[in-house]
Write a protein that holds these residues in place. Structure first.
Motif, mmCIF file in Angstrom:
data_model
loop_
_atom_site.group_PDB
_atom_site.id
_atom_site.type_symbol
_atom_site.label_atom_id
_atom_site.label_comp_id
_atom_site.label_asym_id
_atom_site.label_seq_id
_atom_site.Cartn_x
_atom_site.Cartn_y
_atom_site.Cartn_z
ATOM 1 N N LEU A 210 14.037 55.715 59.616
ATOM 2 C CA LEU A 210 14.996 56.310 60.538
ATOM 3 C C LEU A 210 16.425 55.839 60.311
ATOM 4 C CD1 LEU A 210 12.857 56.137 63.806
ATOM 5 C CD2 LEU A 210 12.966 57.953 62.098
ATOM 6 N N LEU A 227 10.969 61.052 53.747
ATOM 7 C CA LEU A 227 12.216 61.646 54.206
ATOM 8 C C LEU A 227 12.411 63.060 53.678
ATOM 9 C CD1 LEU A 227 14.392 58.476 53.670
ATOM 10 C CD2 LEU A 227 14.144 59.653 55.865
ATOM 11 N N GLN A 230 9.258 65.280 55.630
ATOM 12 C CA GLN A 230 9.027 65.188 57.076
ATOM 13 C C GLN A 230 9.552 66.445 57.765
ATOM 14 O OE1 GLN A 230 7.599 62.433 58.676
ATOM 15 N NE2 GLN A 230 7.595 63.639 60.551
ATOM 16 N N HIS A 234 11.881 66.512 63.477
ATOM 17 C CA HIS A 234 11.587 65.117 63.778
ATOM 18 C C HIS A 234 12.719 64.206 63.291
ATOM 19 C CE1 HIS A 234 7.105 66.445 63.480
ATOM 20 N NE2 HIS A 234 7.681 66.871 64.576
ATOM 21 N N LEU A 235 13.273 64.511 62.125
ATOM 22 C CA LEU A 235 14.410 63.737 61.640
ATOM 23 C C LEU A 235 15.647 64.022 62.484
ATOM 24 C CD1 LEU A 235 14.071 63.937 57.751
ATOM 25 C CD2 LEU A 235 12.993 62.365 59.353
ATOM 26 N N GLU A 236 15.809 65.261 62.896
ATOM 27 C CA GLU A 236 16.955 65.630 63.725
ATOM 28 C C GLU A 236 16.941 64.876 65.037
ATOM 29 O OE1 GLU A 236 18.985 67.895 66.933
ATOM 30 O OE2 GLU A 236 16.818 67.574 66.699
ATOM 31 N N TYR A 238 16.238 61.897 65.635
ATOM 32 C CA TYR A 238 16.810 60.570 65.478
ATOM 33 C C TYR A 238 18.086 60.572 64.634
ATOM 34 C CZ TYR A 238 12.641 58.482 67.531
ATOM 35 O OH TYR A 238 11.637 58.119 68.387
ATOM 36 N N VAL A 240 18.514 61.309 61.553
ATOM 37 C CA VAL A 240 18.270 60.680 60.258
ATOM 38 C C VAL A 240 19.124 61.381 59.209
ATOM 39 C CG1 VAL A 240 16.541 60.158 58.501
ATOM 40 C CG2 VAL A 240 15.935 60.033 60.934
ATOM 41 N N LEU A 242 19.634 61.812 55.703
ATOM 42 C CA LEU A 242 19.216 61.725 54.311
ATOM 43 C C LEU A 242 20.339 62.102 53.347
ATOM 44 C CD1 LEU A 242 17.130 61.229 52.121
ATOM 45 C CD2 LEU A 242 16.205 63.518 52.543
ATOM 46 N N ASN A 276 16.329 68.832 55.059
ATOM 47 C CA ASN A 276 16.399 67.378 55.171
ATOM 48 C C ASN A 276 17.434 66.772 54.223
ATOM 49 O OD1 ASN A 276 14.357 67.614 57.010
ATOM 50 N ND2 ASN A 276 12.796 66.615 55.786
ATOM 51 N N PHE A 623 5.851 59.655 62.173
ATOM 52 C CA PHE A 623 6.645 58.918 61.210
ATOM 53 C C PHE A 623 5.833 57.846 60.498
ATOM 54 C CE2 PHE A 623 10.702 59.955 63.659
ATOM 55 C CZ PHE A 623 11.099 60.876 62.711
#
Length: 626
Positions: A210, A227, A230, A234-236, A238, A240, A242, A276, A623
């Motif tokens: 994260l 990364l 995923q 889900h990355l959005e 937090y 994240v 990349l 991502n 995660f």
């Protein structure tokens, strides 16, 4: 501390038995600090993959794909008699790219630290445990890279721990059996632990994933593969970043990121990796690399299907924006049109060579022209980069929509000399990019979330026919919509190599959807992915500005009609309604005063609230997968 004798037990899995460059490089760099490397392969291994591993491994052991990396480690430890001949045993798996920074930094630092076991990164303590919903997930080293030293290796407690390991059938159970408890178990047994990077200096519970960019700033030698594949929401959740992590790698590391892309395109759905990793470029009309050479772009061509010869001049005017000599290749359906096209092209001094081919049949339109009539040109390695165009009039649409679609193609591909120079520089500097497409046309078109239309089944059939084996995006492919794009012929070799027949294509009058041509249009980017090339979405500045404003408006209008402001929860909410088959009784009746909610609607609202309440737990659970 004197240099240690090390054994590395490396757990590897690939669903297709393929060993990519990143694995060979990782192990090759690791062997500088390891005396013996035993690779445990869970599942199958192709013969060529075995040969690749043989160059960097002391021994290769293929075992059943059971127990994940945990049972591979157990087997290796038991077989080596718990590393009795070594000062340190490394338990490492294939789930990271690296070393982003030299392993000498990692091992040099950790040799100075007094401890019994150590890892590169760690996970903070979390309450409640996201896997069980109760209790506490203890602080623990991430299991992708753990080193155990002799005092602990030779202890009865270490042997007893591994003797009790059974190996679990599900990933969650495997994490709960080993990774989540290993660190706490041995700390309580009196052994000391260190982490190369201190997880407490970062803002999330799982910094390796994260806070990937922040850990790279602290010279984390490992970058999680997850990364890239995923689920983007889900990355959005937090934030994240990349793209920033990759920029840090580019600026501060000598790591060949081409190894990342060649593996990532095999692992991720195309839209997921595009989202991502931020594989979208907005180019200005001034060349960014102003002093860059123009002789390294290779052999460039425009390949156009010119059914309407009155538009040939418009295409050639776009070609004038190519800042180097290029070949103009055209297909058409009559000798008369061929002569007119050749005369028009001759008036443009930037055209180095004119090739106009008359199609044997007026069938299949631009796609048949490309893959049948031009087949030999692009199988023969004659060109490095090609811009595919056609004379687009879309007579079935009203003028405004047709012109917006045409400009979306033409301007994003060939807007100005500076813009095109930036596109060519991108291909030059990023050899893993195989195709560049305008972002999906969405202005007055219902493509977002529905771009497959009726074409998904046909596209899958065609992919199987030509030997393209990738996972399709579920709703909206990253595609060459409008069938205009830049490409490396090598990236589309399977489509050119197939011997298409004229009868494969539908005759005139050409259907508006569902044809082989529509399937091929959607298959372009997947053919590149199958060949281990990425696709870059490209936009010129003025269309990027307009499209962003419209997309922002569309999204805010949709989200304002939903009962909360959390995107992931909104998506869960809408898919729950979709799974309920959009029942009318599941929708609220808006009136004043509001009537009692129907049972179906109450159920949906409760599901949404549950989703919000457990969002952080479910995300953490997802995660945790390596």
């Amino acid at each position: 501390m004197e240099s240690m004798r090390r054994l590395c037990l490396f757990s590897f899995y690939d669903p297709n038995g393929v060993v990519d460059d990143y694995v060979v490089h990782f192990l090759g760099e690791l062997t500088r600090f390891v005396d013996t490397t035993v690779v445990y392969v869970n599942g199958d291994l192709r013969p060529d993959a075995r040969l690749r591993l043989a160059g960097v491994a002391s021994e290769i052991i293929v075992r059943p794909n059971t127990g994940f990396d945990v049972l591979a480690y157990k087997e290796g430890l038991v077989r080596s008699r718990f590393g009795r001949d070594y000062d340190e045993v490394l338990l490492v798996n294939h789930t990271c790219y690296g070393p982003i920074y030299p392993f000498a930094e990692l091992f040099g630092e950790m040799e100075r630290r007094e401890c019994d076991f150590w890892g590169v990164t760690a996970h903070k303590e979390v309450t409640p445990n996201p896997f069980t919903g109760k209790g506490t997930l203890p602080y623990h080293l991430n299991a992708n890279f753990i080193a155990v030293r002799s005092r602990m290796l030779r202890s009865p407690a270490f042997r007893q721990y591994w003797k009790a390991i059974e190996g679990k059938a599900t990933y969650q159970d495997a994490v709960l059996e080993h990774e989540a408890v290993f660190t706490e178990h041995f700390r309580k047994a009196g052994f000391t632990c260190e982490s190369y990077l201190d997880c407490n200096t970062y803002g999330t519970d799982y910094p390796a994933l994260l806070d990937a960019d922040a850990t790279l700033e602290d010279r984390n030698p490992l970058l999680k593969r997850r990364l890239f594949f995923q689920e983007p929401s889900h990355l959005e959740q937090y934030s994240v970043d990349l793209p920033r992590a990759l920029e840090i790698v580019r600026r501060t590391s000598g790591y060949d990121t081409g190894m990342i892309w060649r593996n990532a395109v095999r692992s991720a759905e195309l839209r997921t990796i595009t989202t991502n990793a931020g594989l979208t470029s907005v180019f200005p009309d001034v060349r960014i690399d102003a002093a860059g050479p123009v002789d390294r772009w290779g052999r460039v061509a425009i390949c156009a299907h010119v059914y309407y010869p009155d538009m040939a001049e418009e295409l050639l005017a776009l070609g004038d924006n190519i800042p180097c000599p290029y070949d103009f290749i055209a297909t058409t359906d009559s000798i008369e049109k061929k002569i007119a096209i050749e005369e028009a092209a001759a008036r443009h001094p930037n055209v180095r060579k004119i090739i106009v081919l008359v199609m044997e049949q007026n069938r299949g339109r631009d796609m048949a022209g490309l893959f049948i009539t031009c087949r030999d040109l692009f199988l023969g390695d004659n060109y490095d980069l090609v811009c595919r165009l056609h004379t687009k009039k879309t007579p079935h649409l009203h003028t405004g929509r047709g012109n917006v679609f045409k400009r979306h193609m033409f301007d994003n591909l060939l807007n100005s000399p500076g813009h095109v120079a930036n596109v060519l520089d991108m291909f030059r500097d990023h050899p893993w990019v195989g195709v560049a497409v305008p972002s999906i046309i969405q202005m007055s078109f219902g493509t977002l979330g529905h771009a497959w239309g009726i074409n998904r089944t046909r596209t899958a059939e065609v992919a199987k026919r030509v030997g393209i084996d990738v996972t399709f995006d579920p709703y909206t492919p990253v595609g060459a919509f409008g069938s205009m794009f830049w490409f490396r012929p090598k990236a589309l070799r399977k489509l050119f190599a197939h011997e298409w027949q004229w009868t494969d294509f539908e005759p005139e009058p050409y259907p508006l959807d569902g044809t082989l041509g529509h399937a091929l249009e959607r298959l372009i980017t997947y053919a590149a992915q199958d060949a281990q090339y990425t696709t870059q979405q490209i936009l010129c500045r003025h269309l990027a500005e307009w499209n962003f404003a419209m997309l922002e408006y569309k999204l805010q209008k949709l989200t304002s009609a939903l009962p909360n402001a959390d995107f992931s929860a909104q998506a869960d909410f809408l898919y729950a309604w979709k799974n309920a088959q959009y029942r009318s009784e599941a929708m609220p009746v808006i009136s004043r005063p509001a009537p009692p909610l129907s049972r179906a609607w109450r159920e949906l609202r409760a599901a949404c609230r549950r989703s919000l309440a457990h969002r952080s737990h479910s995300l953490a659970r997802r995660f945790r997968a390596n």
